[in-house]
Write a protein that holds these residues in place. Sequence first.
Motif, mmCIF file in Angstrom:
data_model
loop_
_atom_site.group_PDB
_atom_site.id
_atom_site.type_symbol
_atom_site.label_atom_id
_atom_site.label_comp_id
_atom_site.label_asym_id
_atom_site.label_seq_id
_atom_site.Cartn_x
_atom_site.Cartn_y
_atom_site.Cartn_z
ATOM 1 N N ARG A 21 0.487 -1.131 -0.165
ATOM 2 C CA ARG A 21 0.367 -0.160 0.226
ATOM 3 C C ARG A 21 0.492 1.350 0.357
ATOM 4 O O ARG A 21 0.763 2.032 -0.351
ATOM 5 N N LEU A 22 2.060 1.007 0.770
ATOM 6 C CA LEU A 22 3.543 2.318 0.781
ATOM 7 C C LEU A 22 3.823 2.598 -0.530
ATOM 8 O O LEU A 22 5.158 3.547 -0.901
ATOM 9 N N GLY A 23 3.556 1.732 -1.039
ATOM 10 C CA GLY A 23 4.345 1.585 -2.769
ATOM 11 C C GLY A 23 6.143 1.394 -3.406
ATOM 12 O O GLY A 23 6.543 1.406 -3.846
ATOM 13 N N GLY A 24 6.012 -0.046 -1.564
ATOM 14 C CA GLY A 24 7.280 -0.660 -1.364
ATOM 15 C C GLY A 24 7.288 -1.825 -2.231
ATOM 16 O O GLY A 24 6.601 -2.201 -3.321
ATOM 17 N N ASP A 25 8.788 -1.801 -3.218
ATOM 18 C CA ASP A 25 9.433 -3.649 -3.818
ATOM 19 C C ASP A 25 8.956 -4.169 -3.557
ATOM 20 O O ASP A 25 9.790 -4.489 -2.710
ATOM 21 N N LEU A 26 8.154 -4.879 -3.372
ATOM 22 C CA LEU A 26 7.473 -6.108 -2.406
ATOM 23 C C LEU A 26 8.836 -7.192 -2.852
ATOM 24 O O LEU A 26 9.798 -7.951 -1.695
ATOM 25 N N LYS A 27 8.990 -7.331 -4.186
ATOM 26 C CA LYS A 27 9.735 -8.882 -4.302
ATOM 27 C C LYS A 27 11.253 -7.900 -3.330
ATOM 28 O O LYS A 27 11.675 -9.077 -3.646
ATOM 29 N N GLU A 28 11.829 -6.996 -4.219
ATOM 30 C CA GLU A 28 12.917 -6.607 -3.473
ATOM 31 C C GLU A 28 13.482 -6.959 -1.751
ATOM 32 O O GLU A 28 14.100 -7.268 -1.504
ATOM 33 N N VAL A 29 12.083 -6.591 -0.977
ATOM 34 C CA VAL A 29 12.265 -6.484 0.324
ATOM 35 C C VAL A 29 12.426 -8.209 0.295
ATOM 36 O O VAL A 29 12.921 -8.866 1.837
#
Length: 143
Positions: A21-29
């Motif tokens: 929701r905050l626009g974070g990069d899920l794959k990278e994290v």
Amino acid sequence: MGTTLRLDLSGFDRLMEKLDRLGGDLKEVTEDALGQAAETIEWDTVDAVQKPNLPRGGKYSNGDTEASIVRDAKVEWEGTTGSIGVGFDFGKPGAGGFLITGTPRMAPVGPLTEIYKRKRYMSQIQKDMQEIVSDAIKERMEG
């Protein structure tokens, strides 16, 4: 491939949804969290198979088991599911499995049992991974 470990990621759904929701990069994290977890397990496994921990003080060890430890593992993706190999590559020579579980004539190696059989170790790995995701969320919230 590496050893299969079970890791309860039930708390991650909520964290990952918040990061998304905050626009974070899920794959990278996800790759960061899995990579750091695998690195910790790798280092702990290398420490655990040092000669003083082995049966008979490593008298019969020729290095095959240490050489069979999965090193520098990379995250593999199947759709939206990431996974990473850890532990011992059972396709290579070595006694990793026997050292974890023991045999009728040999007790398991304590540090390996801690890593691969005890919930406390995996619980700490899970907390470390959650902290990585939480840090990513905090970073996104702070801009």
